[in-house]
Every structure is written in C-alpha cells, then in structure tokens.
Design an enzyme around this catalytic site. Sequence first.
Site, PDB file in Angstrom:
ATOM      1  N   ALA A  20     -40.647  48.391  50.971  1.00 25.27           N
ATOM      2  CA  ALA A  20     -41.305  48.401  49.666  1.00 25.27           C
ATOM      3  C   ALA A  20     -42.796  48.323  49.931  1.00 25.27           C
ATOM      4  O   ALA A  20     -43.309  47.261  50.267  1.00 25.27           O
ATOM      5  CB  ALA A  20     -40.845  47.230  48.801  1.00 25.27           C
ATOM      6  N   CYS A  21     -43.488  49.447  49.803  1.00 25.50           N
ATOM      7  CA  CYS A  21     -44.824  49.559  50.359  1.00 25.50           C
ATOM      8  C   CYS A  21     -45.829  50.062  49.334  1.00 25.50           C
ATOM      9  O   CYS A  21     -45.501  50.283  48.179  1.00 25.50           O
ATOM     10  CB  CYS A  21     -44.787  50.508  51.560  1.00 25.50           C
ATOM     11  N   GLY A  22     -47.070  50.235  49.786  1.00 29.45           N
ATOM     12  CA  GLY A  22     -48.120  50.783  48.945  1.00 29.45           C
ATOM     13  C   GLY A  22     -48.576  52.126  49.482  1.00 29.45           C
ATOM     14  O   GLY A  22     -48.739  52.306  50.692  1.00 29.45           O
TER      15      GLY A  22
END
Length: 298
Positions: A20-22
């Site tokens: 779950a990243c940016g």
Amino acid sequence: MAMTQPRNQGLYDSSYEHDACGVALIADLHGRRNHEIVRNGLDALCRLDHRGARGADPNTGDGAGILLQIPDSLYRATVDFDLPPPGSYATGLVFLPTNGADEARAVTVLEKFAAAEGIDILGWRDVPLDPHGLGATAEAARPRISQIFIAADGRAGIDLDRVAYCLRRQAERETSERGINAYLPSLSSRTIVYKGMLTPEQLRSFFPDLRDERLDSAIALVHSRFSTNTFPSWPLAHPYRFVAHNGEINTIRGNRNWMAAREAMLGSTAIPGDIERLLPICTPDCYISPAVACRTRS
C-alpha cells in the site's frame, strides 16, 4: 542484518504479502524535456513520505524510486566510451553482489547472454553514490550499483528494448539459479529507473545524478513504498520497469497462475528467437528468491 526474505515458516506465508504505497506522475504534455520535471517529481515523492514506511531504523525506508527518460547528454558526458545516437543504445542500473567473486560471476552471466543475443556491451559506468545518512539496515544490505550500456546490430527504440528484455530475462534466471544476488531495475533505450531501500528524501541525495542539471526528462514517475506485510529490499523498491502501483495488491497469486497456465501458448513475432528460452515469464518465488534480495555487505 541481511534483507533476504525468510522462507515460509510458522505463521509467515509469502503468498499473503501486500503493498500500500504512494505514487505520483509529473509530465510535460508537449513532451518537452527539462530538469525541472525531475525536481518536481522528487518534490512530489517527498510529499508522499506519509505513504511510505520505515522500520525501527528511521533512516532506512521501505523503498523509493523514480522512472525517467534516458538523459543522453548526461551519460554521453560521463562515460569513457562512444555511445550511438539516442535511442540506439539501451542502459540500466545493475545491482551487483559486493563480494568480488560473485560480482565477476554476475558480469560473466550478462556477457554470456549478451553474446547469445547478438548484443554488444558498450561499457560500464560507476554510478555516483552518496550513502551519507543512509540507515544502518539499508547500508548493510546495499548492493554494488553499476550501469551497463548495450547496443544490438543497429536496432533502436522498441526493437532494441525487445532484445534487451531477452538479455535481462535470461540473466535474471541464471543468476537466480546459481544463487547470485544480481538484479536490473531496468534495461531500456527509452527509460531509466533510480531506486533503492531509501526514504523519499534520501533518493535525491543518494543518487547525485538526480541533482545534475543535465538529467532531463519529460516524465517523472515516482513511488514511495509501504510494504504492509512484506520485507523491504533494494530490488523490491518501486517503480518497476513500466509501472508503479498503489494500494493493496491481492491478485498476485491469480495473475501468476494465469501467466503460468498460458506459457505453453506464448508466441510473438516481435520477440526474436525461441520464446521458450525466456520462460518462466514470472520469476518463481520472487519474494524469497536470492535474486531479489541483497545479502549483508562483506
């Protein structure tokens, strides 16, 4: 501490790993290349720090990276060998073992498959690095980072990228099978990836190339990694060779099974030679294979 992913044991099962990243993309809609795009991309990456993560060591990030167009003027000015016109050579960073013998073995594998594919290795470049401020955990797992330049019988653009893929894929498989910790973040005539087990702020400082005004691009794709249930490593930092993703990725097992089920039917006139030499398309056990983890620096 080595960043080698552990084997499945006890309550740990790698099939349940998620991310779950940016992610952010900066682009000039008219395709105009300049260094400001790179600066803006790195600024956007720093604003995604809350989307990334770090462990008990605050100076070791789960991973950060940037994908850019090939900065021909920078590379042409910093290598000691001749380069063909832009688009007629491919290049990419290479994560190599820090052990001298293993590094030589990895280079030999690349040379072997380059010869088999009719590819000329034009030369290697020592990538400038500034590890000041790097966390102890990231430093312990840091690979040797070099840069390879190749050309292939006058091919250019996507045609060159296709034979570069054949080289990279076979080299990845053999180094993995031989237990050599080698990894190519990218190998392309069009794009280059700078990444590592870094925090967003560290990416710009760790790679001085990213601060060089000669590094120009019309696109900047950046990624700040939050390895929700995974273990950080230098190779698993984003972006990958074509994409950066955001959110929980819950379909890895299904996608890999679909690919494996169709490998017997694969065929393409765009890929030269027998496509079976490139199988398996998806790296088996990519979370725990030696090929995707860099061992403790010797």
